[in-house]
Design an enzyme around this catalytic site. Structure first.
Site, PDB file in Angstrom:
ATOM      1  N   THR A 185       0.812  -1.222   0.000  1.00 25.57           N
ATOM      2  CA  THR A 185       0.000   0.000   0.000  1.00 25.57           C
ATOM      3  C   THR A 185       0.842   1.268   0.000  1.00 25.57           C
ATOM      4  O   THR A 185       0.302   2.359  -0.212  1.00 25.57           O
ATOM      5  CB  THR A 185      -0.910   0.039   1.235  1.00 25.57           C
ATOM      6  OG1 THR A 185      -0.095   0.034   2.422  1.00 25.57           O
ATOM      7  CG2 THR A 185      -1.853  -1.166   1.256  1.00 25.57           C
ATOM      8  N   CYS A 243       2.751   2.948   9.272  1.00 23.38           N
ATOM      9  CA  CYS A 243       1.858   2.974  10.430  1.00 23.38           C
ATOM     10  C   CYS A 243       2.646   2.872  11.717  1.00 23.38           C
ATOM     11  O   CYS A 243       3.817   2.493  11.733  1.00 23.38           O
ATOM     12  CB  CYS A 243       0.872   1.795  10.390  1.00 23.38           C
ATOM     13  SG  CYS A 243      -0.117   1.664   8.889  1.00 23.38           S
ATOM     14  N   CYS A 303      -1.528   0.259  15.050  1.00 23.84           N
ATOM     15  CA  CYS A 303      -2.550   0.619  14.062  1.00 23.84           C
ATOM     16  C   CYS A 303      -3.729  -0.350  14.131  1.00 23.84           C
ATOM     17  O   CYS A 303      -3.534  -1.577  14.173  1.00 23.84           O
ATOM     18  CB  CYS A 303      -1.948   0.602  12.655  1.00 23.84           C
ATOM     19  SG  CYS A 303      -3.104   1.148  11.368  1.00 23.84           S
ATOM     20  N   ARG A 353       3.747   7.024   2.728  1.00 18.95           N
ATOM     21  CA  ARG A 353       2.981   8.127   3.294  1.00 18.95           C
ATOM     22  C   ARG A 353       2.321   7.683   4.592  1.00 18.95           C
ATOM     23  O   ARG A 353       2.129   6.488   4.835  1.00 18.95           O
ATOM     24  CB  ARG A 353       1.920   8.628   2.304  1.00 18.95           C
ATOM     25  CG  ARG A 353       0.869   7.603   1.933  1.00 18.95           C
ATOM     26  CD  ARG A 353      -0.183   8.209   1.015  1.00 18.95           C
ATOM     27  NE  ARG A 353      -1.178   7.235   0.581  1.00 18.95           N
ATOM     28  CZ  ARG A 353      -2.227   6.873   1.286  1.00 18.95           C
ATOM     29  NH1 ARG A 353      -2.422   7.399   2.499  1.00 18.95           N
ATOM     30  NH2 ARG A 353      -3.082   5.986   0.822  1.00 18.95           N
ATOM     31  N   CYS A 374      -0.253   6.782   7.485  1.00 22.68           N
ATOM     32  CA  CYS A 374      -1.579   6.161   7.563  1.00 22.68           C
ATOM     33  C   CYS A 374      -2.591   7.179   8.081  1.00 22.68           C
ATOM     34  O   CYS A 374      -2.323   7.915   9.026  1.00 22.68           O
ATOM     35  CB  CYS A 374      -1.516   4.963   8.513  1.00 22.68           C
ATOM     36  SG  CYS A 374      -3.117   4.181   8.839  1.00 22.68           S
ATOM     37  N   CYS A 390      -4.152   5.526  11.884  1.00 22.69           N
ATOM     38  CA  CYS A 390      -3.402   5.552  13.149  1.00 22.69           C
ATOM     39  C   CYS A 390      -2.560   6.802  13.325  1.00 22.69           C
ATOM     40  O   CYS A 390      -2.034   7.038  14.412  1.00 22.69           O
ATOM     41  CB  CYS A 390      -2.529   4.315  13.284  1.00 22.69           C
ATOM     42  SG  CYS A 390      -1.129   4.244  12.128  1.00 22.69           S
ATOM     43  N   ASP A 430      20.699  12.921  49.466  1.00 23.10           N
ATOM     44  CA  ASP A 430      19.443  13.624  49.707  1.00 23.10           C
ATOM     45  C   ASP A 430      18.772  13.087  50.965  1.00 23.10           C
ATOM     46  O   ASP A 430      18.653  11.861  51.153  1.00 23.10           O
ATOM     47  CB  ASP A 430      18.520  13.451  48.500  1.00 23.10           C
ATOM     48  CG  ASP A 430      17.207  14.185  48.672  1.00 23.10           C
ATOM     49  OD1 ASP A 430      17.173  15.396  48.404  1.00 23.10           O
ATOM     50  OD2 ASP A 430      16.220  13.533  49.081  1.00 23.10           O
TER      51      ASP A 430
END
Length: 516
Positions: free
Chosen positions: A30, A34, A38, A63, A65, A68, A466
């Protein structure tokens, strides 16, 4: 982690949100990338490749998603638990240095050549500093597009782009949508809120949902942004917000209506932020004098609240000590309260030497009133920015109501901060900064380590001297002498700063409780 294919596949199949930001999944079929959690059906393993950064995915032609939104996942915890060149560079890029000073400015701050910085970032992250900064600009642009009515021209320059064409091309490439299409895809309710804000901006009115409301993000008035800051669960807000509220300097910080509010000194102007803890996010309401400071403001707030930490890894390590394990099990997910301004915290650490929390606040408040820069706050009681090192270096030392030796410590510190001899910032080399601090008069191990823990962000800083740590250690049956406790704490490395939070939490001091 992205090189461990089997582990990455298991995380994707189980939709494990703990790994969001650790790596990104790119789907070959695709051309989408993601976050591991996702919600879509996981692709076949042979169709997945794994990358260490969103910028590396974008460089490889993938690119983001639309389901998500991997560009909005918490940042990798690696950059806040390491002090090497790559981690320091990533902290600087997150602070917007590349946008303001370019790659040469980034390299100059790190003390390396441009070529060395680019080579190391490319080797570990699969992208150089320009690509990493570009990915950050794209994320900021999307936030402004979806949460403000700003015209696209103003969005482009506020996000750090040098031209409208570059802005348009980047948004299309990263999100497969034009800037206008991104805004058009807003859910109807949120789009209506943005439209109301647009009308309000024209008339000077106030509109839109409040921070942390049902829409998740939105604007309430011109110049105001409301958004959600994600984190890895669990997060225990008690000591985090309790510490910030209990030590708040009047005029600079306050706790109001369930939110920690403070003023911010930023590269292009100033801002006011209100941070509200919620079960699954931190509500963040930002008022900025210049929208170009948005990325820096978010980065500094996330750093102050330690939101990019990996609490599961931290707590698992601390649980290996049978005397610490009950404290971790009782209230897991404690964070280290940090700062938005390293120099400011160093000054406040000196003011707090050998005095109570209330006395330290009083000393700081006097400096703020006399030397801080005034700001307007229509929603609360904030009045000033904390004084800059330059302003503090110019004051009359005799005006300081403190012992002479501490006065010398104070004036030496602010003098070196002002002239650049000492620099404390996100890019600081922790070992070098410690050595420089220890060389200052009046700086002992406690002061240096508390600055390392809360200002420099060293997750392994430890405070064996401390009083609160020693008292808690004695009550738990741990060694209470500094040397013996340090030896025992070796098993807690590299998370000793978090162990300090659990030890402090055994006390009834206000720093350990969420204010009412």
């Amino acid at each position: 982690m992205h090189t461990d294919t089997e582990r990455c596949v298991r995380a994707v199949r189980s939709k494990d949100a703990r790994f969001d930001g650790w790596f990104f999944t790119a789907v070959l079929t695709t051309r989408i990338y993601c976050r591991p959690s996702c919600p879509v059906v996981p692709p076949k393993p042979e169709n997945m490749t794994f990358h260490p950064s969103a910028a590396a995915c974008q460089q490889a032609g993938f690119r983001a998603c639309k389901r998500c939104r991997p560009d909005t996942s918490p940042g990798s915890p690696e950059w806040n638990q390491r002090a090497d060149l790559v981690a320091r560079a990533m902290r600087l890029i997150g602070d917007g240095v590349v946008d303001r000073e370019g790659v040469p400015g980034l390299a100059r701050r790190l003390g390396y050549s441009t070529r060395q910085v680019e080579r190391q970032l490319l080797a570990e992250l699969g992208a150089g500093p320009l690509a990493l900064a570009r990915a950050q600009r794209a994320q900021t642009a999307r936030l402004l597009i979806e949460t403000t009515p700003l015209p696209m021209t103003e969005v482009a320059f506020a996000a750090g782009f040098s031209s409208i064409r570059t802005f348009n091309d980047t948004v299309r490439e990263v999100f497969a949508l034009s800037p206008s299409e991104l805004r058009e895809r807003l859910p109807r309710k949120r789009a209506a809120a943005v439209a109301r804000t647009s009308r309000g901006a024209a008339t000077g009115g106030v509109a839109g949902p409040k921070a942390g409301g049902g829409s998740g993000v939105g604007t309430t008035a011109p110049g105001v942004l409301c958004l959600r800051l994600p984190f890895r669960a669990p997060l225990n807000p008690d000591n985090l917000f309790g510490h910030l509220a209990a030590t708040a300097v009047p005029g600079v910080e306050e706790w109001r209506d369930g939110a920690y509010r403070r003023t911010l000194r930023l590269p292009y102007g100033h801002g006011i932020v209100a941070l509200t803890p919620h079960a699954d996010h931190i509500g963040c309401r930002l008022t900025l004098s210049d929208p170009r400071d948005l990325t820096v403001a978010i980065s500094r707030c996330r750093r102050m609240l330690d939101l990019d930490a990996d609490p599961v890894a931290v707590d698992d390590q601390l649980r290996t000590d049978p005397l610490l394990a009950p404290l971790v099990d009782k209230a897991p997910g404690r964070r280290v309260p940090r700062t938005v301004d390293e120099a400011e915290f160093a000054v406040r650490a000196v003011l707090g030497q050998q005095v109570s929390t209330a006395a330290a606040r009083t000393h700081a408040a006097r400096l703020v009133t006399a030397h801080g820069e005034p700001v307007e706050d229509s929603e609360g009681g904030l009045t000033h920015l904390f004084p800059s090192p330059d302003a503090l270096a110019a004051l009359d030392p005799e005006s300081l109501a403190m012992p002479r030796t501490r006065r010398t410590t104070f004036t030496t510190l602010v003098g070196q901060l002002a002239d650049g001899t000492l620099h404390l910032g996100v890019e600081s080399d922790w070992a070098e900064a410690r050595a420089r601090l220890l060389a200052l008069p009046g700086f002992g191990p406690w002061t240096v380590d508390v600055i390392a823990m809360r200002a420099l962000g060293d997750p392994d800083a430890f405070l064996p001297t401390d009083l609160g740590v020693r008292r808690a250690a004695q009550e738990l049956g741990l060694p209470s002498t500094p040397a013996a406790l340090t030896a025992r704490a070796a098993a807690w490395r590299p998370w000793r700063a978090y162990a300090v939070q659990y030890l402090w939490a055994t006390d009834s001091h206000p720093i350990n409780f969420l204010p009412l």
